[in-house]
Design an enzyme around this catalytic site. Structure first.
Site, PDB file in Angstrom:
ATOM      1  N   ASN A 133      20.691  -2.077  -4.184  1.00  0.00           N
ATOM      2  CA  ASN A 133      19.302  -2.059  -3.684  1.00  0.00           C
ATOM      3  C   ASN A 133      19.206  -2.143  -2.160  1.00  0.00           C
ATOM      4  O   ASN A 133      18.301  -1.571  -1.570  1.00  0.00           O
ATOM      5  CB  ASN A 133      18.426  -3.084  -4.402  1.00  0.00           C
ATOM      6  CG  ASN A 133      18.879  -4.495  -4.241  1.00  0.00           C
ATOM      7  OD1 ASN A 133      20.003  -4.739  -3.816  1.00  0.00           O
ATOM      8  ND2 ASN A 133      18.027  -5.434  -4.569  1.00  0.00           N
ATOM      9  N   LYS A 181      33.658  -4.135  -3.948  1.00  0.00           N
ATOM     10  CA  LYS A 181      33.359  -3.319  -5.140  1.00  0.00           C
ATOM     11  C   LYS A 181      31.840  -3.122  -5.096  1.00  0.00           C
ATOM     12  O   LYS A 181      31.065  -4.021  -5.420  1.00  0.00           O
ATOM     13  CB  LYS A 181      33.765  -4.054  -6.433  1.00  0.00           C
ATOM     14  CG  LYS A 181      33.529  -3.244  -7.708  1.00  0.00           C
ATOM     15  CD  LYS A 181      32.117  -3.374  -8.219  1.00  0.00           C
ATOM     16  CE  LYS A 181      31.840  -2.592  -9.485  1.00  0.00           C
ATOM     17  NZ  LYS A 181      31.365  -1.223  -9.228  1.00  0.00           N
ATOM     18  N   ALA A 183      28.162  -1.066  -5.996  1.00  0.00           N
ATOM     19  CA  ALA A 183      27.562  -0.517  -7.206  1.00  0.00           C
ATOM     20  C   ALA A 183      27.965   0.950  -7.359  1.00  0.00           C
ATOM     21  O   ALA A 183      28.113   1.674  -6.366  1.00  0.00           O
ATOM     22  CB  ALA A 183      26.051  -0.643  -7.140  1.00  0.00           C
ATOM     23  N   SER A 184      28.108   1.384  -8.606  1.00  0.00           N
ATOM     24  CA  SER A 184      28.668   2.715  -8.874  1.00  0.00           C
ATOM     25  C   SER A 184      27.780   3.858  -8.399  1.00  0.00           C
ATOM     26  O   SER A 184      28.249   4.992  -8.281  1.00  0.00           O
ATOM     27  CB  SER A 184      28.949   2.873 -10.370  1.00  0.00           C
ATOM     28  OG  SER A 184      30.004   2.023 -10.741  1.00  0.00           O
ATOM     29  N   GLU A 232      24.351 -14.483  -5.964  1.00  0.00           N
ATOM     30  CA  GLU A 232      22.955 -14.200  -5.570  1.00  0.00           C
ATOM     31  C   GLU A 232      22.402 -13.305  -6.666  1.00  0.00           C
ATOM     32  O   GLU A 232      22.729 -12.121  -6.722  1.00  0.00           O
ATOM     33  CB  GLU A 232      22.914 -13.448  -4.230  1.00  0.00           C
ATOM     34  CG  GLU A 232      23.601 -14.138  -3.076  1.00  0.00           C
ATOM     35  CD  GLU A 232      22.736 -15.217  -2.446  1.00  0.00           C
ATOM     36  OE1 GLU A 232      21.681 -15.577  -3.014  1.00  0.00           O
ATOM     37  OE2 GLU A 232      23.129 -15.721  -1.385  1.00  0.00           O
ATOM     38  N   CYS A 289      15.323  -8.477  -4.750  1.00  0.00           N
ATOM     39  CA  CYS A 289      15.442  -9.739  -5.493  1.00  0.00           C
ATOM     40  C   CYS A 289      14.346 -10.713  -5.076  1.00  0.00           C
ATOM     41  O   CYS A 289      13.837 -11.467  -5.888  1.00  0.00           O
ATOM     42  CB  CYS A 289      16.812 -10.348  -5.258  1.00  0.00           C
ATOM     43  SG  CYS A 289      17.201 -10.556  -3.531  1.00  0.00           S
ATOM     44  N   GLU A 326      12.111 -10.662 -14.958  1.00  0.00           N
ATOM     45  CA  GLU A 326      12.044  -9.997 -13.662  1.00  0.00           C
ATOM     46  C   GLU A 326      11.681  -8.527 -13.890  1.00  0.00           C
ATOM     47  O   GLU A 326      12.322  -7.844 -14.685  1.00  0.00           O
ATOM     48  CB  GLU A 326      13.421 -10.091 -12.989  1.00  0.00           C
ATOM     49  CG  GLU A 326      13.503  -9.347 -11.674  1.00  0.00           C
ATOM     50  CD  GLU A 326      14.884  -9.428 -11.019  1.00  0.00           C
ATOM     51  OE1 GLU A 326      15.896  -9.411 -11.720  1.00  0.00           O
ATOM     52  OE2 GLU A 326      14.922  -9.516  -9.773  1.00  0.00           O
TER      53      GLU A 326
HETATM   54  P1  NAP Z   1      24.180  -5.318 -11.644  1.00  0.00           P
HETATM   55  O1  NAP Z   1      24.126  -4.327 -12.734  1.00  0.00           O
HETATM   56  O2  NAP Z   1      24.557  -6.693 -11.951  1.00  0.00           O
HETATM   57  O3  NAP Z   1      25.139  -4.691 -10.542  1.00  0.00           O
HETATM   58  C1  NAP Z   1      25.498  -5.389  -9.381  1.00  0.00           C
HETATM   59  C2  NAP Z   1      26.972  -5.192  -9.126  1.00  0.00           C
HETATM   60  O4  NAP Z   1      27.727  -5.871 -10.144  1.00  0.00           O
HETATM   61  C3  NAP Z   1      27.422  -3.738  -9.192  1.00  0.00           C
HETATM   62  O5  NAP Z   1      28.438  -3.547  -8.252  1.00  0.00           O
HETATM   63  C4  NAP Z   1      27.963  -3.612 -10.602  1.00  0.00           C
HETATM   64  O6  NAP Z   1      28.865  -2.568 -10.764  1.00  0.00           O
HETATM   65  C5  NAP Z   1      28.617  -4.958 -10.777  1.00  0.00           C
HETATM   66  N1  NAP Z   1      28.779  -5.408 -12.163  1.00  0.00           N
HETATM   67  C6  NAP Z   1      27.953  -5.172 -13.208  1.00  0.00           C
HETATM   68  N2  NAP Z   1      28.422  -5.801 -14.299  1.00  0.00           N
HETATM   69  C7  NAP Z   1      29.542  -6.449 -13.937  1.00  0.00           C
HETATM   70  C8  NAP Z   1      30.479  -7.270 -14.636  1.00  0.00           C
HETATM   71  N3  NAP Z   1      30.331  -7.565 -15.912  1.00  0.00           N
HETATM   72  N4  NAP Z   1      31.523  -7.773 -13.945  1.00  0.00           N
HETATM   73  C9  NAP Z   1      31.670  -7.491 -12.641  1.00  0.00           C
HETATM   74  N5  NAP Z   1      30.836  -6.711 -11.931  1.00  0.00           N
HETATM   75  C10 NAP Z   1      29.769  -6.202 -12.566  1.00  0.00           C
HETATM   76  O7  NAP Z   1      22.811  -5.469 -10.894  1.00  0.00           O
HETATM   77  P2  NAP Z   1      21.745  -4.365 -10.589  1.00  0.00           P
HETATM   78  O8  NAP Z   1      20.890  -4.192 -11.781  1.00  0.00           O
HETATM   79  O9  NAP Z   1      22.369  -3.175 -10.008  1.00  0.00           O
HETATM   80  O10 NAP Z   1      20.940  -5.117  -9.413  1.00  0.00           O
HETATM   81  C11 NAP Z   1      19.746  -5.698  -9.618  1.00  0.00           C
HETATM   82  C12 NAP Z   1      19.823  -7.208  -9.736  1.00  0.00           C
HETATM   83  O11 NAP Z   1      20.383  -7.773  -8.562  1.00  0.00           O
HETATM   84  C13 NAP Z   1      18.446  -7.789  -9.841  1.00  0.00           C
HETATM   85  O12 NAP Z   1      18.410  -8.805 -10.805  1.00  0.00           O
HETATM   86  C14 NAP Z   1      18.195  -8.360  -8.459  1.00  0.00           C
HETATM   87  O13 NAP Z   1      17.239  -9.361  -8.421  1.00  0.00           O
HETATM   88  C15 NAP Z   1      19.562  -8.805  -8.102  1.00  0.00           C
HETATM   89  N6  NAP Z   1      19.689  -8.974  -6.641  1.00  0.00           N
HETATM   90  C16 NAP Z   1      19.808 -10.219  -6.129  1.00  0.00           C
HETATM   91  C17 NAP Z   1      19.877 -10.426  -4.773  1.00  0.00           C
HETATM   92  C18 NAP Z   1      20.005 -11.813  -4.184  1.00  0.00           C
HETATM   93  O14 NAP Z   1      20.328 -11.908  -3.003  1.00  0.00           O
HETATM   94  N7  NAP Z   1      19.756 -12.858  -4.917  1.00  0.00           N
HETATM   95  C19 NAP Z   1      19.856  -9.325  -3.916  1.00  0.00           C
HETATM   96  C20 NAP Z   1      19.741  -8.064  -4.470  1.00  0.00           C
HETATM   97  C21 NAP Z   1      19.670  -7.916  -5.839  1.00  0.00           C
HETATM   98  P3  NAP Z   1      28.440  -1.161 -11.437  1.00  0.00           P
HETATM   99  O15 NAP Z   1      27.411  -0.557 -10.563  1.00  0.00           O
HETATM  100  O16 NAP Z   1      29.703  -0.397 -11.495  1.00  0.00           O
HETATM  101  O17 NAP Z   1      27.892  -1.506 -12.801  1.00  0.00           O
END
Ligand code: NAP
Length: 455
Positions: free
Chosen positions: A131, A154, A156-157, A228, A262, A360
């Site tokens: 994001n 690593k 996001a893909s 985070e 987020c 969310e």
């Molecule tokens: P996500 O699916 O969790 O992806 C985030 C990262 O984690 C990607 O690089 C993803 O890789 C990787 N990943 C996914 N599953 C994993 C696993 N089981 N083991 C290790 N790595 C894994 O999150 P998203 O949906 O893209 O992002 C949105 C979320 O992030 C929202 O909930 C948002 O609120 C949160 N966020 C939080 C903050 C903060 O600072 N608190 C900031 C921004 C976003 P792949 O892409 O290869 O799946």
């Protein structure tokens, strides 16, 4: 998920990248490990110079980097430009401040000398979301590199070109190649890296399942993590607030990054006495938003980053309506356009026992609640599994203090937009995660706080 650039404004796949093989990952781990041995000996002055060079590269090629982000995940170009500039800012901030933040801290005891020294840990793995493709990485990389750690990214893909561009910037700035490397890998390849003895710690920004999965592996290896994660932050507006400012900021806070932040304001909690006025103005502002091609300079809202996010958000809104919520505006994908567009949406009359009231919504969807007083506002704000950043609007000092004291969140902003700032720590509590990034707290997450006693 394939590692690919798919333009979210058109749905077209523009480039795909093969995931690294186990042997290729091993080469990168070995390089990181040997680099760390030398890199940790470099001076603050040297690291600062490289980090300032990185800031200069970001400022030189702002437009180029911004376009990569917009192309890959659809944020409006003007937001992407601001993001690149903020990355330069965080580089300059830590280049200047790290020597002070990591200077030995003297503590008076009966020893000849006693103090805390801050030493690097080694290889830190950063698992990052799409994001804020540049900002999320630089806010990790700048302090980690200044502290003498080396990083493995690593990303996001769906943002591989952003990931590669960031590694290029850091190398062009002068850092040794092994000090920061991008690993083009899928989520399923992360666990094995986390278990590798050479990797000492990890930071993950993303969803709860991803955070829980990585932290479980790290826990089994006794390795430090910072998480985070998600949020559903409240935006509380009470009677004494400046309603026009609150509405203008609320729209910005909800719609930033096409609603995919987020710390976006996701739940608007408004006092009954001003609720009608607030709602009317909010709807009017939502209607003014320009939805369109994110590359156009005056676009406010572009497409959601992936087709999957669009489909999940649509399902969530439909589910909320099925559970009794009323739609005030929007409520569906923008069928007039190709790509992943969703119309700006406001949901109200949300049943507090409905599951959707605690979820969310990662897109341009505002949940609007009405409360009778401050007590009810605080109770509702806290009745959620998350706790990232709350924004509260009131000009009454007693109310301000109660909100600061009683809101369960990593940050409370009074009469202001919740935002990250290199000078201030950033992070959450509850299911929004733990640990802090940015500020002095951020740079001290991935260091050995070594106690020294000399007689
Ligand atoms: P996500 O699916 O969790 O992806 C985030 C990262 O984690 C990607 O690089 C993803 O890789 C990787 N990943 C996914 N599953 C994993 C696993 N089981 N083991 C290790 N790595 C894994 O999150 P998203 O949906 O893209 O992002 C949105 C979320 O992030 C929202 O909930 C948002 O609120 C949160 N966020 C939080 C903050 C903060 O600072 N608190 C900031 C921004 C976003 P792949 O892409 O290869 O799946």
């Amino acid at each position: 998920m394939a590692i690919a650039t798919i333009n979210p404004a058109t749905g077209k796949t523009l480039a795909t990248f093969p995931a690294l093989t186990t042997e290729e990952i091993e080469l990168k781990l070995a390089l990181a490990d040997t680099t760390y041995g030398k890199y940790r000996q470099t001076s603050f002055a040297q690291r600062s110079q490289w980090l300032n060079n990185a800031a200069a590269i970001l400022e030189r090629d702002t437009d180029k980097f911004a376009r990569i982000m917009t192309l890959e995940m659809g944020k409006p170009l003007k937001s992407a430009i601001a993001e690149v500039k903020k990355c330069a800012l965080v580089c300059r901030f830590y280049a200047e401040k790290a020597p002070e933040f990591l200077a030995n801290k003297e503590i008076t005891t009966e020893a000849t000398s006693s103090y805390v020294a801050y030493h690097p840990l080694g290889i830190v793995l950063a698992v990052m979301p799409w994001n804020f493709p540049f900002w999320q990485v630089f806010r990790f990389a700048a302090p980690a590199l200044m502290a003498g750690n080396v990083g493995l990214l690593k990303h996001a893909s769906n943002v591989p070109q952003s990931a590669l561009a960031i590694a290029d910037i850091i190398h062009e700035a002068g850092f040794p190649e092994g000090a920061f490397q991008t690993l083009l890998i899928g989520a399923g390849q992360v666990g094995a890296i986390m278990k590798d003895d050479r990797v000492k710690a990890a930071t993950l920004t993303g969803s709860e399942p991803a955070g829980a999965s990585l932290a479980a592996i790290a826990g089994s290896q006794i390795k430090k993590t910072v998480l985070e994660l998600g949020g559903s932050d409240p935006f509380i507006v009470l009677e004494s607030a400046d309603i026009d400012r609150a509405v203008a900021t609320g729209v910005q806070a909800r719609m930033l990054n096409n609603g995919q932040s987020c710390i976006a304001a996701k739940r608007f909690i408004v006092a009954e006495s001003i609720s009608d006025r607030f709602t009317e103005k909010l709807i009017a502002k939502f209607k003014e938003l320009r939805v369109g091609d994110p590359m156009e300079p005056d676009t406010d809202i572009g497409p959601l980053a992936t087709a999957q996010i669009l489909s999940e958000l649509s399902d969530q809104v439909e589910n909320a309506v099925r559970q009794g919520a009323q739609l005030l505006i929007g409520g569906q994908p923008d069928s007039a356009r190709p790509g992943n567009y969703y119309l700006p949406t406001i949901l109200t009359d949300i049943d507090l026992t409905a599951t959707t009231s605690k979820e969310e919504f990662f897109g341009p969807v505002a949940l609007l609640f009405t409360v009778k007083d401050l007590d009810e506002a605080i109770a509702l704000a806290n009745d959620i599994p998350f706790g990232l950043g709350a924004s509260a609007w009131t000009n009454n000092p007693d109310e301000q203090q109660r909100l600061i004291d009683e809101i369960e969140a990593g940050a409370v902003f009074i009469n202001s937009l919740v935002k990250s700032d290199p000078r201030l720590p950033f992070g959450g509590i509850k299911r929004s995660g733990y640990g802090r990034e940015l500020g002095v707290e951020g740079i001290r997450e991935f260091v050995n706080q070594k106690t020294v006693w000399v007689n």
